[in-house]
Write an enzyme that holds these catalytic residues in place. Structure first.
Site, short mmCIF file in Angstrom:
data_model
loop_
_atom_site.label_atom_id
_atom_site.label_comp_id
_atom_site.label_asym_id
_atom_site.label_seq_id
_atom_site.Cartn_x
_atom_site.Cartn_y
_atom_site.Cartn_z
N THR A 13 0.81 -1.22 0.00
CA THR A 13 0.00 0.00 0.00
C THR A 13 0.84 1.27 0.00
O THR A 13 0.52 2.26 -0.68
CB THR A 13 -0.93 0.01 1.23
OG1 THR A 13 -1.67 -1.21 1.26
CG2 THR A 13 -1.89 1.18 1.19
N ARG A 14 1.95 1.25 0.73
CA ARG A 14 2.77 2.45 0.88
C ARG A 14 3.51 2.82 -0.41
O ARG A 14 4.09 3.90 -0.51
CB ARG A 14 3.75 2.27 2.03
CG ARG A 14 3.06 2.28 3.40
CD ARG A 14 3.94 1.72 4.48
NE ARG A 14 5.18 2.50 4.63
CZ ARG A 14 6.24 2.06 5.31
NH1 ARG A 14 6.21 0.86 5.87
NH2 ARG A 14 7.31 2.81 5.40
#
Length: 241
Positions: A13-14
């Site tokens: 996600t990051r």
């Protein structure tokens, strides 16, 4: 048979990208393919890639013949390896790697296998020693230096957090050790996940030999989580040339 299980199910996600984390590029090549380049060079007979998030994209990008296993639910690293159970035989020697670890080297992985074999270990886990350890699992050993267990940072006591030897995540396992410990794995921990790091403890409790192998170059355990860290991995990779 020498096999590799490569964990490649995460979203990342990051990274702020729709692509699966393991197909992010380091110096023009997908991270998962950089890991597979190493397993090929060290003579692994079969690669098993555990996919999850956008697994079809991972399949499109992997440029070698591998076996695929789908981890339908993200229930931890132990669960991911258990997903590959059908490919594990008792007499196999299996290295577990991460598809987002593009900085591992052929030399270190060869030495890792050699040490595991020469010490007749059932389980050998990769470690690194830090003066100020990052938030990795701590290695708990007995007075003879044998591994008793690995304690994740979020589950560690203040005293355990002072231990300087940490788990890098890679491991070499005899097939019998994995198969005998899988059924004993549970998710009774702070994250509610099945930890691969519980395997050393379970193997020790079954009377198996559990060793550590220290990676001298800590960068080999680096798994980029952000675009900035991808750039950092590229710098490290290029500095080796």
């Amino acid at each position: 048979m020498k096999k590799a299980i490569i964990l490649a199910a995460g979203k990342g996600t990051r990274m702020e990208s729709d692509l699966p984390k393991v197909v992010q590029m380091v110096c023009g090549r997908e991270m998962v393919n950089r890991v597979l380049d190493v397993t090929k060079e060290v003579g692994v007979d079969k690669d098993i890639v555990v996919i999850g998030y956008k697994g079809d994209v991972v399949k499109e990008r992997v440029d070698r013949e591998v076996e695929y296993v789908e981890q339908k639910e993200q229930l931890g690293t132990g669960h991911a390896v258990m997903s590959a159970r059908d490919f594990i035989n008792e007499d196999d020697t299996i290295i577990v790697l991460y598809g987002d670890s593009p900085l591992i080297t052929v030399n270190t992985i060869n030495e890792f296998f050699k040490y595991h074999e020469e010490t007749n270990a059932d389980v050998t886990i990769s470690t690194a020693v830090y003066d100020n350890p990052p938030a990795y699992g701590r290695i708990i050993k007995d007075e003879n230096g044998e591994v008793l267990r690995v304690v994740e940072q979020k589950d560690a006591t203040e005293e355990e957090k002072l231990i300087k030897e940490v788990n890098l995540g890679f491991g070499i396992y005899e097939g019998k050790a994995l198969l005998e410990t899988f059924d004993k794995l549970d998710n009774n921990n702070a994250a509610g996940e099945y930890y691969l790091t519980d395997i050393p403890r379970l193997a020790h409790e079954l009377g198996m030999k559990v060793n550590t192998f220290e990676f001298k170059d800590k960068n080999e355990g680096f798994g980029p989580n952000t675009k900035a860290e991808l750039a950092q991995a590229e710098e490290i990779f290029l500095s080796r040339k």
